[in-house]
Design a protein around this motif. Structure first.
Motif, PDB file in Angstrom:
ATOM      1  N   LEU A  45     -34.819 -15.351  -1.939  1.00 28.38           N
ATOM      2  CA  LEU A  45     -33.886 -15.369  -3.059  1.00 28.38           C
ATOM      3  C   LEU A  45     -32.465 -15.628  -2.557  1.00 28.38           C
ATOM      4  O   LEU A  45     -31.701 -16.363  -3.161  1.00 28.38           O
ATOM      5  N   ASP A  46     -32.109 -15.011  -1.439  1.00 30.32           N
ATOM      6  CA  ASP A  46     -30.781 -15.156  -0.843  1.00 30.32           C
ATOM      7  C   ASP A  46     -30.963 -15.643   0.601  1.00 30.32           C
ATOM      8  O   ASP A  46     -30.999 -14.865   1.541  1.00 30.32           O
ATOM      9  N   LYS A  47     -31.074 -16.952   0.744  1.00 29.06           N
ATOM     10  CA  LYS A  47     -31.421 -17.517   2.049  1.00 29.06           C
ATOM     11  C   LYS A  47     -30.301 -17.391   3.073  1.00 29.06           C
ATOM     12  O   LYS A  47     -30.556 -17.312   4.280  1.00 29.06           O
ATOM     13  N   ASN A  48     -29.052 -17.362   2.613  1.00 27.27           N
ATOM     14  CA  ASN A  48     -27.915 -17.342   3.532  1.00 27.27           C
ATOM     15  C   ASN A  48     -27.235 -15.987   3.643  1.00 27.27           C
ATOM     16  O   ASN A  48     -26.202 -15.876   4.312  1.00 27.27           O
ATOM     17  N   GLY A  49     -27.786 -14.972   3.005  1.00 28.20           N
ATOM     18  CA  GLY A  49     -27.180 -13.649   3.069  1.00 28.20           C
ATOM     19  C   GLY A  49     -25.824 -13.569   2.390  1.00 28.20           C
ATOM     20  O   GLY A  49     -24.971 -12.773   2.775  1.00 28.20           O
ATOM     21  N   GLU A  50     -25.636 -14.365   1.342  1.00 24.56           N
ATOM     22  CA  GLU A  50     -24.336 -14.426   0.659  1.00 24.56           C
ATOM     23  C   GLU A  50     -24.200 -13.399  -0.462  1.00 24.56           C
ATOM     24  O   GLU A  50     -23.082 -13.142  -0.921  1.00 24.56           O
ATOM     25  N   TYR A  51     -25.313 -12.805  -0.896  1.00 25.83           N
ATOM     26  CA  TYR A  51     -25.281 -11.960  -2.094  1.00 25.83           C
ATOM     27  C   TYR A  51     -25.895 -10.580  -1.853  1.00 25.83           C
ATOM     28  O   TYR A  51     -26.364  -9.927  -2.774  1.00 25.83           O
ATOM     29  N   ILE A  52     -25.864 -10.124  -0.614  1.00 28.51           N
ATOM     30  CA  ILE A  52     -26.547  -8.891  -0.235  1.00 28.51           C
ATOM     31  C   ILE A  52     -26.065  -7.704  -1.062  1.00 28.51           C
ATOM     32  O   ILE A  52     -26.871  -6.943  -1.616  1.00 28.51           O
ATOM     33  N   ASP A  53     -24.767  -7.518  -1.153  1.00 30.06           N
ATOM     34  CA  ASP A  53     -24.231  -6.344  -1.841  1.00 30.06           C
ATOM     35  C   ASP A  53     -24.539  -6.372  -3.336  1.00 30.06           C
ATOM     36  O   ASP A  53     -24.921  -5.350  -3.917  1.00 30.06           O
ATOM     37  N   ALA A  54     -24.392  -7.547  -3.940  1.00 32.61           N
ATOM     38  CA  ALA A  54     -24.647  -7.656  -5.384  1.00 32.61           C
ATOM     39  C   ALA A  54     -26.111  -7.416  -5.701  1.00 32.61           C
ATOM     40  O   ALA A  54     -26.445  -6.736  -6.679  1.00 32.61           O
ATOM     41  N   LEU A  55     -27.002  -7.927  -4.873  1.00 32.30           N
ATOM     42  CA  LEU A  55     -28.434  -7.735  -5.102  1.00 32.30           C
ATOM     43  C   LEU A  55     -28.844  -6.292  -4.834  1.00 32.30           C
ATOM     44  O   LEU A  55     -29.603  -5.689  -5.601  1.00 32.30           O
ATOM     45  N   GLY A  56     -28.322  -5.705  -3.773  1.00 32.92           N
ATOM     46  CA  GLY A  56     -28.628  -4.303  -3.496  1.00 32.92           C
ATOM     47  C   GLY A  56     -28.179  -3.384  -4.611  1.00 32.92           C
ATOM     48  O   GLY A  56     -28.837  -2.375  -4.911  1.00 32.92           O
ATOM     49  N   MET A  87     -38.941 -25.537  -0.984  1.00 35.74           N
ATOM     50  CA  MET A  87     -37.549 -25.551  -0.543  1.00 35.74           C
ATOM     51  C   MET A  87     -37.424 -26.046   0.896  1.00 35.74           C
ATOM     52  O   MET A  87     -36.552 -26.845   1.214  1.00 35.74           O
ATOM     53  N   GLY A  88     -38.262 -25.535   1.795  1.00 36.75           N
ATOM     54  CA  GLY A  88     -38.243 -26.006   3.174  1.00 36.75           C
ATOM     55  C   GLY A  88     -37.195 -25.336   4.048  1.00 36.75           C
ATOM     56  O   GLY A  88     -36.558 -26.010   4.883  1.00 36.75           O
ATOM     57  N   PHE A  89     -37.026 -24.026   3.890  1.00 39.48           N
ATOM     58  CA  PHE A  89     -36.077 -23.274   4.726  1.00 39.48           C
ATOM     59  C   PHE A  89     -34.683 -23.902   4.687  1.00 39.48           C
ATOM     60  O   PHE A  89     -34.012 -24.037   5.718  1.00 39.48           O
ATOM     61  N   ASN A  90     -34.216 -24.291   3.504  1.00 34.14           N
ATOM     62  CA  ASN A  90     -32.839 -24.771   3.386  1.00 34.14           C
ATOM     63  C   ASN A  90     -31.887 -23.602   3.643  1.00 34.14           C
ATOM     64  O   ASN A  90     -31.991 -22.550   3.029  1.00 34.14           O
ATOM     65  N   ASN A  91     -30.972 -23.770   4.590  1.00 36.04           N
ATOM     66  CA  ASN A  91     -30.016 -22.699   4.901  1.00 36.04           C
ATOM     67  C   ASN A  91     -28.890 -23.269   5.747  1.00 36.04           C
ATOM     68  O   ASN A  91     -28.971 -24.379   6.257  1.00 36.04           O
ATOM     69  N   HIS A  92     -27.824 -22.471   5.886  1.00 30.90           N
ATOM     70  CA  HIS A  92     -26.617 -22.931   6.569  1.00 30.90           C
ATOM     71  C   HIS A  92     -26.647 -22.688   8.072  1.00 30.90           C
ATOM     72  O   HIS A  92     -25.684 -23.027   8.766  1.00 30.90           O
ATOM     73  N   GLY A  93     -27.723 -22.093   8.579  1.00 30.78           N
ATOM     74  CA  GLY A  93     -27.838 -21.863  10.012  1.00 30.78           C
ATOM     75  C   GLY A  93     -27.477 -20.444  10.420  1.00 30.78           C
ATOM     76  O   GLY A  93     -26.896 -19.668   9.651  1.00 30.78           O
ATOM     77  N   LEU A  94     -27.813 -20.115  11.646  1.00 27.36           N
ATOM     78  CA  LEU A  94     -27.734 -18.745  12.134  1.00 27.36           C
ATOM     79  C   LEU A  94     -26.307 -18.207  12.160  1.00 27.36           C
ATOM     80  O   LEU A  94     -26.064 -17.055  11.768  1.00 27.36           O
ATOM     81  N   ASP A  95     -25.347 -19.003  12.614  1.00 22.60           N
ATOM     82  CA  ASP A  95     -23.973 -18.503  12.727  1.00 22.60           C
ATOM     83  C   ASP A  95     -23.399 -18.130  11.369  1.00 22.60           C
ATOM     84  O   ASP A  95     -22.779 -17.062  11.212  1.00 22.60           O
ATOM     85  N   ALA A  96     -23.580 -19.000  10.371  1.00 28.33           N
ATOM     86  CA  ALA A  96     -23.070 -18.717   9.026  1.00 28.33           C
ATOM     87  C   ALA A  96     -23.788 -17.512   8.422  1.00 28.33           C
ATOM     88  O   ALA A  96     -23.170 -16.669   7.751  1.00 28.33           O
ATOM     89  N   PHE A  97     -25.092 -17.426   8.660  1.00 31.92           N
ATOM     90  CA  PHE A  97     -25.894 -16.307   8.157  1.00 31.92           C
ATOM     91  C   PHE A  97     -25.379 -14.982   8.712  1.00 31.92           C
ATOM     92  O   PHE A  97     -25.144 -14.023   7.957  1.00 31.92           O
ATOM     93  N   ILE A  98     -25.176 -14.912  10.010  1.00 34.16           N
ATOM     94  CA  ILE A  98     -24.702 -13.672  10.628  1.00 34.16           C
ATOM     95  C   ILE A  98     -23.312 -13.300  10.119  1.00 34.16           C
ATOM     96  O   ILE A  98     -23.019 -12.121   9.864  1.00 34.16           O
ATOM     97  N   ALA A  99     -22.450 -14.295   9.941  1.00 32.88           N
ATOM     98  CA  ALA A  99     -21.111 -14.014   9.410  1.00 32.88           C
ATOM     99  C   ALA A  99     -21.200 -13.392   8.015  1.00 32.88           C
ATOM    100  O   ALA A  99     -20.466 -12.434   7.703  1.00 32.88           O
ATOM    101  N   ASN A 100     -22.090 -13.905   7.177  1.00 32.94           N
ATOM    102  CA  ASN A 100     -22.267 -13.336   5.839  1.00 32.94           C
ATOM    103  C   ASN A 100     -22.804 -11.908   5.914  1.00 32.94           C
ATOM    104  O   ASN A 100     -22.358 -11.018   5.179  1.00 32.94           O
ATOM    105  N   VAL A 101     -23.784 -11.688   6.780  1.00 31.07           N
ATOM    106  CA  VAL A 101     -24.360 -10.352   6.929  1.00 31.07           C
ATOM    107  C   VAL A 101     -23.295  -9.357   7.384  1.00 31.07           C
ATOM    108  O   VAL A 101     -23.214  -8.230   6.875  1.00 31.07           O
ATOM    109  N   LYS A 102     -22.458  -9.768   8.318  1.00 37.12           N
ATOM    110  CA  LYS A 102     -21.418  -8.871   8.843  1.00 37.12           C
ATOM    111  C   LYS A 102     -20.378  -8.529   7.779  1.00 37.12           C
ATOM    112  O   LYS A 102     -19.792  -7.441   7.806  1.00 37.12           O
ATOM    113  N   ARG A 103     -20.151  -9.436   6.825  1.00 33.15           N
ATOM    114  CA  ARG A 103     -19.190  -9.159   5.752  1.00 33.15           C
ATOM    115  C   ARG A 103     -19.740  -8.193   4.713  1.00 33.15           C
ATOM    116  O   ARG A 103     -18.979  -7.542   3.993  1.00 33.15           O
TER     117      ARG A 103
END
Length: 345
Positions: free
Chosen positions: A69-80, A118-134
């Motif tokens: 649902l949130d492939k890039n970790g951009e909506y973690i807080d809102a979904l939680g 979808m095929g694992f569409n995502n922005h890559g590991l660095d962007a993902f980790i930055a979103n998670v850390k925020r």
């Protein structure tokens, strides 16, 4: 809260008039805007409580959000904030990739189902980790799972390299890590569920994790997500490899390639993985067999086809310790989370 949660049923016809992927993006963006506003955040917030322990982790309740649902970790807080006991985001690959061409997500409303490629569409590991850390979800006591996969361009023979990169990248920021070897939308990925391939992959991950444990000073649980389209012998092979390779849990299951339940419906012949109620029975079979093979103590997360509290309960009765939602959330909205928690009480 109940009023706001139930308004999703009023908004759904407008959302369903849009392309499925556009509606998905609009819904997540709107949810984040609502979360970012303090007033609507409190109105949308929910904390259904049924405390439990999973893989040594303390959950507020055993109903989680499935990856995808949130492939890039951009909506973690809102979904939680919607009331989940745990949230899983990804799948992330080492390098960003666009995924498959659009359109690549299709609704089958009569069965409350989706087909996606979808095929694992995502922005890559660095962007993902930055979103998670925020995100603040973990700091607020939420449990966060990070789901890793391989890039489409990586030959299957080199898939282990991608998983090792993913594991090392997400490890410091995860409460648990999911190794996704069961998406039908990356060529040859499901071949990693074979005995020799899975054994080699898990051995490499096990060795890397010991190194990361020493470096981080903590052990992060690692789980494997498997497909519903496995026969009994294949399930037994996977079950036989999990504990020897110190895997902490298993997620059953991903989407299915089967089409019997939706034959004749619009979009039924689209390529991709089918999710929603048609997967429920397949998932139950895999969960039940895993429980038989793994014994009482091994953690199993049941996912696939939960659109009601009754189906969440059936997952637990089949042998799961916790459940995850995805497609049911799209059809039912956030009210489904509380319904499932109440059913499990």
């Amino acid at each position: 809260m109940s009023f706001l949660f139930n308004t999703y049923s009023l908004a759904r016809p407008a959302l369903f008039s849009l392309d499925a992927e556009k509606a998905h993006e609009l819904t997540l963006a709107s949810l984040k805007k609502a979360y970012d506003c303090q007033l609507t955040r409190s109105l949308l917030g929910a904390r259904p409580s049924k405390p439990c322990t999973l893989m040594g982790l303390s959950l507020r309740n055993p109903v989680g959000l499935a990856a995808g649902l949130d492939k890039n970790g951009e909506y973690i807080d809102a979904l939680g904030n919607l009331g989940f006991g745990f949230v899983e985001v990804g799948t992330v690959t080492p390098k960003g990739q666009p995924g498959n061409p659009r359109p690549r997500m299709f609704r089958l409303p009569r069965e409350q189902a989706l087909i996606n490629r979808m095929g694992f569409n995502n922005h890559g590991l660095d962007a993902f980790i930055a979103n998670v850390k925020r995100s603040q979800w973990r700091a607020q006591g939420g449990i966060l799972g990070l789901n890793i996969g391989k890039n489409a361009a990586t030959p299957i023979e080199q898939a282990t390299d991608d998983y090792l990169l993913g594991l090392e990248g997400v490890y410091p920021h995860a409460d648990y890590v999911t190794v996704n070897i069961s998406s039908p939308n990356t060529k040859n990925l499901r071949a990693l569920q074979g005995q020799d391939e899975l054994s080699a992959l898990l051995l490499a991950l096990q060795e890397k994790r010991k190194e990361l444990d020493d470096r981080q000073g903590r052990r992060v649980p690692m789980v494997v997500k498997i497909a519903p389209d496995l026969d009994i012998d294949q399930v037994d092979v996977i079950a036989s490899l999990l504990m020897p390779h110190e895997v902490d849990g298993v997620i059953a299951t991903n989407t299915t390639l089967a089409r019997e339940a939706v034959r004749g419906l619009p979009y039924a012949n689209e390529a991709g993985g089918l999710s929603g109620p048609p997967v429920h029975a397949l998932s139950l079979q895999v969960i039940s067999r895993l429980r038989q093979q793994l014994g009482d103590g091994f953690p199993i997360i049941g996912v696939g086809g939960i659109v009601s509290g009754r189906q969440a309960l059936e997952k637990i009765q089949a042998g799961a310790n916790a459940v995850q939602l995805y497609t049911g959330l799209i059809y039912r909205g956030p009210v489904l989370i509380n319904e499932c928690v109440q059913a499990l009480e």
